[in-house]
Design a protein around this motif. Structure first.
Motif, mmCIF file in Angstrom:
data_model
loop_
_atom_site.group_PDB
_atom_site.id
_atom_site.type_symbol
_atom_site.label_atom_id
_atom_site.label_comp_id
_atom_site.label_asym_id
_atom_site.label_seq_id
_atom_site.Cartn_x
_atom_site.Cartn_y
_atom_site.Cartn_z
ATOM 1 N N GLU A 21 1.768 -9.158 -0.114
ATOM 2 C CA GLU A 21 1.754 -7.719 0.165
ATOM 3 C C GLU A 21 0.800 -7.370 1.301
ATOM 4 O O GLU A 21 0.821 -6.241 1.814
ATOM 5 C CB GLU A 21 1.325 -6.957 -1.093
ATOM 6 N N GLU A 22 -0.029 -8.313 1.694
ATOM 7 C CA GLU A 22 -1.112 -7.997 2.622
ATOM 8 C C GLU A 22 -0.634 -7.751 4.046
ATOM 9 O O GLU A 22 -1.245 -6.994 4.796
ATOM 10 C CB GLU A 22 -2.163 -9.104 2.596
ATOM 11 N N GLN A 66 0.230 -4.052 4.653
ATOM 12 C CA GLN A 66 -0.994 -3.267 4.525
ATOM 13 C C GLN A 66 -1.881 -3.446 5.747
ATOM 14 O O GLN A 66 -2.413 -2.483 6.310
ATOM 15 C CB GLN A 66 -1.755 -3.679 3.266
ATOM 16 N N SER A 78 -0.568 -1.775 9.022
ATOM 17 C CA SER A 78 -0.852 -0.336 9.054
ATOM 18 C C SER A 78 -2.320 -0.071 9.355
ATOM 19 O O SER A 78 -2.655 0.813 10.163
ATOM 20 C CB SER A 78 -0.474 0.306 7.715
#
Length: 288
Positions: A140-141, A144, A147
């Motif tokens: 998921e990093e 993230q 952004s």
């Protein structure tokens, strides 16, 4: 000729070289932030003699409001992106001093947390796999961090969206979580040149990569596959032409941690959530 002073972190040499290469009409000098803080009086003298300042956030107050008000200033934030290296952390002792091994300042969260839990090297080695990365939120990093990186630069009027896409197309563009490859810093230099009113040359070959001599943390194969790039489990040691396999890297780190027993080692505050996640989702599952 306009004089430009760059005050940045490990990107300083790259920014200075990039601006010199793209804008030969500029006289460009630079300070790494540690040297700037160690010699504030000389920093102010050099800044006073410069026409344009390219600064990390937080540097301007070191110069004083009166001096800053007279200068053209471009603020360039720290280049940090852990999307390729979500397992990387910094480790500190109880006094907040950064722990370095022979490899350098970069540590694997899995390796450190496993050592703290009393796991063996062979047990730790088995944790480097996709299921564990998934449990830790590593996949998921990427989104993230993308952004966060773009927003960080955008807040200082630097738009990196198109450049980011071109970097991704070239494969993993980071050596570590805070060391981008020369192409990234060169592209950033071109952007800075335009921001200060210069016209950069149409030259597209980056200067010598000053960060490649440092530690290189691998993008693990499962992470790399998800990111669309090539993965590895080889760790290049800081300032050496020497590469460690994963078992060798784990042993080197375990030896380092054993030598620091009783010093209150812990992940730096920014990585505390990753430690908690490991203890909850990984150690809780394997019963360690």
């Amino acid at each position: 000729m306009s004089k430009v002073l760059v005050v940045s972190n490990c990107a300083t040499q790259g920014l200075v070289a990039g601006l010199q290469l793209l804008c030969p009409e500029l006289v460009v000098t630079g300070y790494e932030i540690g040297a700037a803080r160690a010699a504030p009086q000389k920093l102010r003298q050099d800044a006073a003699q410069s026409d344009i300042l390219v600064l990390l956030p937080g540097v301007a107050p070191l110069l004083g409001a009166e001096l800053v008000s007279k200068k053209t200033i471009v603020t360039v934030p720290t280049f940090f992106f852990s999307g390729y290296h979500p397992d990387t952390v910094y480790i500190e002792n109880a006094a907040g001093q950064q722990l370095k091994s022979e490899y350098g300042a970069y540590h694997s969260m899995i390796c450190f947390a496993a050592h703290r839990a009393g796991l063996s090297i062979s047990e730790t080695l088995r944790l480097y796999r996709g299921k564990v990365y998934q449990d830790l939120g590593y996949f998921e990093e990427w989104d993230q961090q993308k952004s966060l990186l773009l927003d960080s630069f955008r807040s200082h009027h630097i738009e990196l969206s198109d450049l980011f896409l071109s970097w991704v197309r070239g494969g993993c563009f980071m050596y570590t979580i805070n060391h981008p490859k020369a192409r990234c810093i060169f592209d950033l230099s071109r952007h800075v040149a335009r921001r200060i009113g210069a016209t950069p040359l149409a030259f597209d070959v980056p200067p010598r990569d000053t960060l490649v001599v440092g530690s290189i943390f691998p993008c693990y194969p499962e992470i790399a596959e998800a990111c669309g790039t090539q993965g590895s489990l080889l760790f290049k040691i800081d300032n050496q032409n020497r590469v460690l396999t994963l078992p060798q890297y784990i042993k080197l780190c375990f030896d380092c941690y054993d030598s620091q027993a009783g010093t209150g080692m812990r992940p730096a505050k920014a990585f505390a959530d990753k430690m908690a996640r490991f203890e909850e989702r990984v150690l809780g599952r394997i019963g360690a």
